[in-house]
Motif scaffolding. Structure first.
Motif, short mmCIF file in Angstrom:
data_model
loop_
_atom_site.label_atom_id
_atom_site.label_comp_id
_atom_site.label_asym_id
_atom_site.label_seq_id
_atom_site.Cartn_x
_atom_site.Cartn_y
_atom_site.Cartn_z
N LEU A 71 0.84 -1.20 0.00
CA LEU A 71 0.00 0.00 0.00
C LEU A 71 0.87 1.24 0.00
O LEU A 71 1.72 1.40 0.86
CB LEU A 71 -0.90 0.04 1.24
CG LEU A 71 -2.06 -0.93 1.26
CD1 LEU A 71 -2.72 -0.91 2.62
CD2 LEU A 71 -3.06 -0.56 0.20
N ALA A 72 0.64 2.12 -0.94
CA ALA A 72 1.39 3.37 -1.01
C ALA A 72 0.59 4.45 -0.31
O ALA A 72 -0.41 4.94 -0.81
CB ALA A 72 1.64 3.75 -2.47
N VAL A 73 1.03 4.80 0.90
CA VAL A 73 0.40 5.85 1.70
C VAL A 73 1.48 6.88 2.01
O VAL A 73 2.52 6.54 2.55
CB VAL A 73 -0.18 5.30 3.02
CG1 VAL A 73 -0.82 6.40 3.83
CG2 VAL A 73 -1.16 4.19 2.75
N ASP A 74 1.23 8.13 1.69
CA ASP A 74 2.21 9.17 1.92
C ASP A 74 2.21 9.58 3.40
O ASP A 74 1.17 9.52 4.07
CB ASP A 74 1.88 10.39 1.05
CG ASP A 74 3.02 11.39 1.04
OD1 ASP A 74 4.14 11.00 0.69
OD2 ASP A 74 2.78 12.55 1.42
N HIS A 75 3.37 10.00 3.89
CA HIS A 75 3.48 10.40 5.29
C HIS A 75 2.61 11.61 5.62
O HIS A 75 2.11 11.74 6.73
CB HIS A 75 4.94 10.65 5.68
CG HIS A 75 5.58 11.78 4.94
ND1 HIS A 75 6.13 11.60 3.69
CD2 HIS A 75 5.72 13.08 5.25
CE1 HIS A 75 6.61 12.77 3.27
NE2 HIS A 75 6.36 13.68 4.20
N SER A 76 2.39 12.49 4.66
CA SER A 76 1.53 13.65 4.92
C SER A 76 0.06 13.22 5.06
O SER A 76 -0.70 13.82 5.82
CB SER A 76 1.68 14.69 3.82
OG SER A 76 1.31 14.16 2.57
N THR A 77 -0.33 12.17 4.35
CA THR A 77 -1.66 11.62 4.50
C THR A 77 -1.83 11.04 5.90
O THR A 77 -2.86 11.23 6.55
CB THR A 77 -1.93 10.53 3.45
OG1 THR A 77 -1.77 11.10 2.15
CG2 THR A 77 -3.31 9.93 3.59
N LEU A 78 -0.80 10.34 6.38
CA LEU A 78 -0.83 9.78 7.73
C LEU A 78 -0.98 10.90 8.76
O LEU A 78 -1.72 10.76 9.73
CB LEU A 78 0.43 8.96 8.00
CG LEU A 78 0.58 7.69 7.17
CD1 LEU A 78 1.97 7.13 7.30
CD2 LEU A 78 -0.46 6.67 7.57
N ASN A 79 -0.29 11.99 8.55
CA ASN A 79 -0.38 13.14 9.46
C ASN A 79 -1.82 13.66 9.50
O ASN A 79 -2.36 13.91 10.58
CB ASN A 79 0.57 14.24 9.00
CG ASN A 79 0.49 15.46 9.89
OD1 ASN A 79 0.06 15.39 11.02
ND2 ASN A 79 0.91 16.59 9.36
N ARG A 80 -2.45 13.80 8.35
CA ARG A 80 -3.84 14.28 8.32
C ARG A 80 -4.77 13.30 9.02
O ARG A 80 -5.70 13.71 9.72
CB ARG A 80 -4.28 14.50 6.87
CG ARG A 80 -3.68 15.74 6.26
CD ARG A 80 -4.38 16.11 4.96
NE ARG A 80 -4.22 15.09 3.93
CZ ARG A 80 -3.21 15.03 3.07
NH1 ARG A 80 -2.25 15.94 3.11
NH2 ARG A 80 -3.15 14.08 2.16
#
Length: 92
Positions: A71-80
């Motif tokens: 799964l490609a999840v960006d670190h900024s998405t995780l922050n949100r």
């Protein structure tokens, strides 16, 4: 299709596979309507937020954990996600 692993994987080193729809932690139903329209399903969002809150992991560490599982999840998405869903998790 295995896309995530249980949080116990981090503690024990043994993988407990979960499917994208097979993860059903307490409170997922409550979060599901709030995650409508998101790219990822509520259980995966909850898994990422719980990993961040429970273990001393950075957003980039969690990004790598999901990437290892396909799964490609960006670190900024995780922050949100953490900012949006932490108050909901604390209430339950």
């Amino acid at each position: 299709m295995v896309v995530a692993f249980h949080a116990a994987t981090l503690a024990t080193g043994r993988a407990l596979p979960l499917t994208r729809t097979g993860l059903s932690p307490v409170g997922t139903r409550q979060l599901s309507w709030r995650t409508k329209g998101r790219h990822f399903e509520a259980p995966l969002i909850l898994q990422a937020v719980c990993w961040y809150l429970r273990y001393p992991l950075s957003y980039r560490d969690i990004e790598e954990l999901f990437l290892e599982r396909g799964l490609a999840v960006d670190h900024s998405t995780l922050n949100r996600w953490v900012l949006a869903y932490t108050p909901l998790i604390e209430r339950r």
